[in-house]
Enzyme design. Structure first.
Site, mmCIF file in Angstrom:
data_model
loop_
_atom_site.group_PDB
_atom_site.id
_atom_site.type_symbol
_atom_site.label_atom_id
_atom_site.label_comp_id
_atom_site.label_asym_id
_atom_site.label_seq_id
_atom_site.Cartn_x
_atom_site.Cartn_y
_atom_site.Cartn_z
ATOM 1 N N PHE A 149 54.549 -77.767 6.059
ATOM 2 C CA PHE A 149 54.598 -77.098 4.757
ATOM 3 C C PHE A 149 55.922 -76.373 4.519
ATOM 4 O O PHE A 149 56.276 -76.077 3.384
ATOM 5 C CB PHE A 149 53.442 -76.084 4.644
ATOM 6 C CG PHE A 149 53.726 -74.772 5.338
ATOM 7 C CD1 PHE A 149 54.437 -73.770 4.685
ATOM 8 C CD2 PHE A 149 53.334 -74.548 6.650
ATOM 9 C CE1 PHE A 149 54.728 -72.573 5.326
ATOM 10 C CE2 PHE A 149 53.630 -73.354 7.295
ATOM 11 C CZ PHE A 149 54.332 -72.368 6.638
ATOM 12 N N LYS A 173 53.441 -88.772 4.399
ATOM 13 C CA LYS A 173 52.211 -87.950 4.333
ATOM 14 C C LYS A 173 52.675 -86.494 4.381
ATOM 15 O O LYS A 173 52.873 -85.920 5.449
ATOM 16 C CB LYS A 173 51.313 -88.287 5.524
ATOM 17 C CG LYS A 173 49.835 -88.005 5.342
ATOM 18 C CD LYS A 173 49.485 -86.586 5.010
ATOM 19 C CE LYS A 173 49.509 -85.635 6.174
ATOM 20 N NZ LYS A 173 49.358 -84.206 5.737
ATOM 21 N N GLU A 176 49.580 -80.821 3.059
ATOM 22 C CA GLU A 176 48.608 -80.652 1.970
ATOM 23 C C GLU A 176 48.748 -79.290 1.281
ATOM 24 O O GLU A 176 48.103 -79.028 0.284
ATOM 25 C CB GLU A 176 47.169 -80.871 2.477
ATOM 26 C CG GLU A 176 46.710 -79.967 3.609
ATOM 27 C CD GLU A 176 47.081 -80.485 5.002
ATOM 28 O OE1 GLU A 176 48.238 -80.902 5.196
ATOM 29 O OE2 GLU A 176 46.212 -80.431 5.894
ATOM 30 N N ARG A 177 49.626 -78.411 1.823
ATOM 31 C CA ARG A 177 49.814 -77.095 1.182
ATOM 32 C C ARG A 177 50.749 -77.175 -0.023
ATOM 33 O O ARG A 177 50.594 -76.444 -0.980
ATOM 34 C CB ARG A 177 50.438 -76.104 2.161
ATOM 35 C CG ARG A 177 49.816 -76.074 3.490
ATOM 36 C CD ARG A 177 49.027 -74.794 3.728
ATOM 37 N NE ARG A 177 48.285 -74.930 4.966
ATOM 38 C CZ ARG A 177 47.063 -75.419 5.072
ATOM 39 N NH1 ARG A 177 46.394 -75.796 4.009
ATOM 40 N NH2 ARG A 177 46.469 -75.535 6.243
ATOM 41 N N SER A 226 53.599 -78.285 14.015
ATOM 42 C CA SER A 226 53.373 -77.402 15.165
ATOM 43 C C SER A 226 53.279 -78.219 16.465
ATOM 44 O O SER A 226 52.980 -79.418 16.443
ATOM 45 C CB SER A 226 52.093 -76.602 14.939
ATOM 46 O OG SER A 226 51.016 -77.493 14.759
ATOM 47 N N CYS A 281 61.511 -73.138 11.396
ATOM 48 C CA CYS A 281 61.481 -73.468 12.824
ATOM 49 C C CYS A 281 62.782 -73.029 13.495
ATOM 50 O O CYS A 281 62.871 -73.011 14.710
ATOM 51 C CB CYS A 281 61.255 -74.952 13.039
ATOM 52 S SG CYS A 281 62.650 -75.918 12.500
ATOM 53 N N GLU A 383 54.629 -68.524 18.807
ATOM 54 C CA GLU A 383 55.437 -68.635 17.582
ATOM 55 C C GLU A 383 54.678 -67.887 16.482
ATOM 56 O O GLU A 383 53.566 -68.271 16.121
ATOM 57 C CB GLU A 383 55.599 -70.112 17.202
ATOM 58 C CG GLU A 383 56.410 -70.300 15.943
ATOM 59 C CD GLU A 383 56.504 -71.763 15.503
ATOM 60 O OE1 GLU A 383 55.484 -72.470 15.545
ATOM 61 O OE2 GLU A 383 57.597 -72.185 15.112
#
Ligand code: NAD
Length: 498
Positions: A149, A173, A176-177, A226, A281, A383
């Protein structure tokens, strides 16, 4: 309520699975749209479109493929403001930061305009008697990208730009957020002249990812997200005989040597620690001052700056950072802050219970600063992915370098110093993929490669740069002999150059 479906074969198609996920405006906490979650059949439809389009696209000469990206870069620039606002409205980051998200992807598209040169093979004339040998870089066929996201503009472009430039068809893909920018990017690629079916966007969750991982026609998968999911995607892709590169989480340290320019280091920590609410990240989440005096001076300078951070919705042009992405993310971050207090760290600035007038239901977390953090604490090991900076004090340089060296993650790291010897020793010894010297977020530019080490990366080729051309192509090596007048008999032992 706006419904987002899929983009297959150059057209928007409604979702048919009956499953949806909510898309929030993180600043207000309101649901603003619903995104369809694809079934296996919907993924299959995208793959069939990709298959039908791929051979023709691969046969399109590389200069023509490059021209699609030239036009696409123009369209990105023309639509920059609209794309950035759309991105901010679903992600929550400031509009300026959202532009950076898109521009970092745009730069990868600029890089792949060099595809006629980048995809050239190798040729050896006279490798043997009347023998020439050459290698070609052919597309893998159908590639897929699964994205997180936090960079809904940049990371999809990291993947589909080199994959498509190399002659592959692609299934994206997105998270979805915040799927709206990836959908817009696909529309703009078609407007730029890409044949329908070469780039398809299939929205979804684990179901869509599993369908990609087991689809017999998808040859290569690029994943960013993640670490637990990166590990899962890498293992499952490998078991299904697919090439995979999977990038995971991070815990990036910044070492501040006693001779560093402290004001420069503090500004670097503010931007890299709190920009984008720490949802990068390559965010710095651990500051490691060397020596008590450096630590005391650093913390003294940081406290008022963290307290003065301007936190607001993306519509506030002066905001330094926005909300975090979901209610769950906010609860998780605040839970970790609580664990830091329980485990004995000194909480110098507490961002919990932050509230903004008019945005009381937004997913805001205030800037948070911890001192006296130790490696056994959860706030050090995990994290956090929020606006939380932790200070771990080191006695000397060796103790400081040992921290990132021993950490599970190995994405990015930085050292701030005026000492060339220390910087040189650090860059040589550190076991981390991306290293900054007086640069806090050392994200390589598009023509170099991006990737971490240790639990931040699974697979052996990085994003963008020449690595991406290798990842999205297969090498075929041809040995050709045109014997004029050579009449030798059958040879039963292996030919050598003796
Ligand atoms: P995430 O792992 O939750 O999701 C990433 C993708 O995986 C999404 O498309 C999601 O739909 C899918 N997914 C989620 N759960 C799944 C499951 N159980 N099975 C299969 N697929 C699943 O990550 P996120 O929260 O969207 O992104 C934040 C994470 O991404 C952070 O850990 C961050 O460090 C990492 N990240 C890494 C890099 C890098 O280059 N190393 C870059 C950006 C973000």
């Amino acid at each position: 309520m706006r419904e987002i479906g899929h983009y297959i074969g150059g057209k928007h198609v409604a979702g048919t699975s009956g499953r949806f996920s909510d898309i929030y405006n993180p600043a207000t906490g309101e649901v603003q749209a619903k995104v369809a979650l694809a079934s296996n059949e919907e993924l299959r439809a995208a793959v069939e479109n990709a298959k039908a389009a791929q051979a023709g696209w691969a046969a399109t000469n590389p200069q023509r493929r490059a021209r699609v990206f030239m036009k696409f870069v123009d369209l990105l620039n023309q639509n920059m403001d609209e794309l950035a606002v759309l991105l901010s409205s679903e992600h929550g980051k400031t509009v300026e930061d959202a532009k950076g998200d898109i521009i970092r992807g745009l730069e990868v598209c600029e890089f792949v305009i060099g595809i006629p040169h980048l995809q050239k093979g190798e040729f050896t004339e006279g490798a043997g008697p009347s023998i020439d040998m050459y290698s070609m870089r052919q597309p893998v066929g159908i590639g897929a990208g699964i994205t997180p996201f936090n960079f809904p503009g940049m990371i999809p472009m990291w993947m589909f730009a080199p994959a498509i430039a190399c002659g592959n068809a692609f299934i994206l893909k997105p998270s979805e957020r915040d799927p709206s920018v990836p959908m817009r990017l696909a529309e703009l690629m078609i407007e730029a002249g890409l044949p329908a079916g070469v780039l398809n966007v299939v929205n979804g969750d684990k179901g869509a990812v599993d369908a990609i991982l087991t689809d017999p026609d998808i040859a290569a998968i690029s994943f960013v997200g993640s670490t637990p999911i990166a590990r899962y995607v890498y293992g499952t892709a490998a078991m299904n005989n697919k090439r995979a590169q999977c990038f995971g989480g991070a815990k990036n340290h910044m070492i501040i040597m006693p001779d560093a320019d402290l004001d420069q280091a503090v500004n670097a920590l503010m931007g890299a620690g709190y920009g984008s609410a720490g949802e990068r990240c390559m965010a710095i989440s651990v500051a490691v001052p060397v020596g008590e005096e450096t630590a005391n001076r650093l913390v003294e300078k940081l406290i008022p700056k963290v307290e003065a951070l301007r936190i607001g919705p993306y519509t506030d042009e002066k905001a330094d950072l926005g909300p975090v992405v979901t209610k769950e993310a906010k609860a998780r971050i605040e839970g970790l802050i609580g664990s830091g207090v329980e485990q004995g760290a000194s909480l110098l600035v507490d961002g919990r219970n932050f509230s903004l007038q008019g945005y009381e239901n937004g997913f805001f977390v205030g800037g948070t600063l911890f001192d006296n953090v130790t490696p056994d604490m959860d706030i050090y090991k995990t994290e956090i992915f929020g606006p939380v900076l932790t200070v771990v004090r080191a006695k000397n340089y060796e103790d400081a370098i040992a921290l990132p060296m021993k950490h599970e993650y190995g994405n990015g790291v930085a050292i701030f110093t005026r000492d060339g010897d220390a910087a040189r020793d650090f860059t040589a010894r550190i076991n981390i993929g991306m290293v900054g010297v007086n640069v806090p977020i050392p994200v390589p530019l598009a023509y170099h490669s991006f990737g971490g080490w240790k639990a931040s990366s699974f697979g052996d080729l990085n994003q963008h740069g020449t690595d991406s051309i290798k990842f999205w192509t297969r090498t075929k090596t041809v040995t050709a002999r045109w014997p004029s007048g050579i009449k030798d008999g059958a040879e039963f032992s292996i030919p050598t150059m003796k």
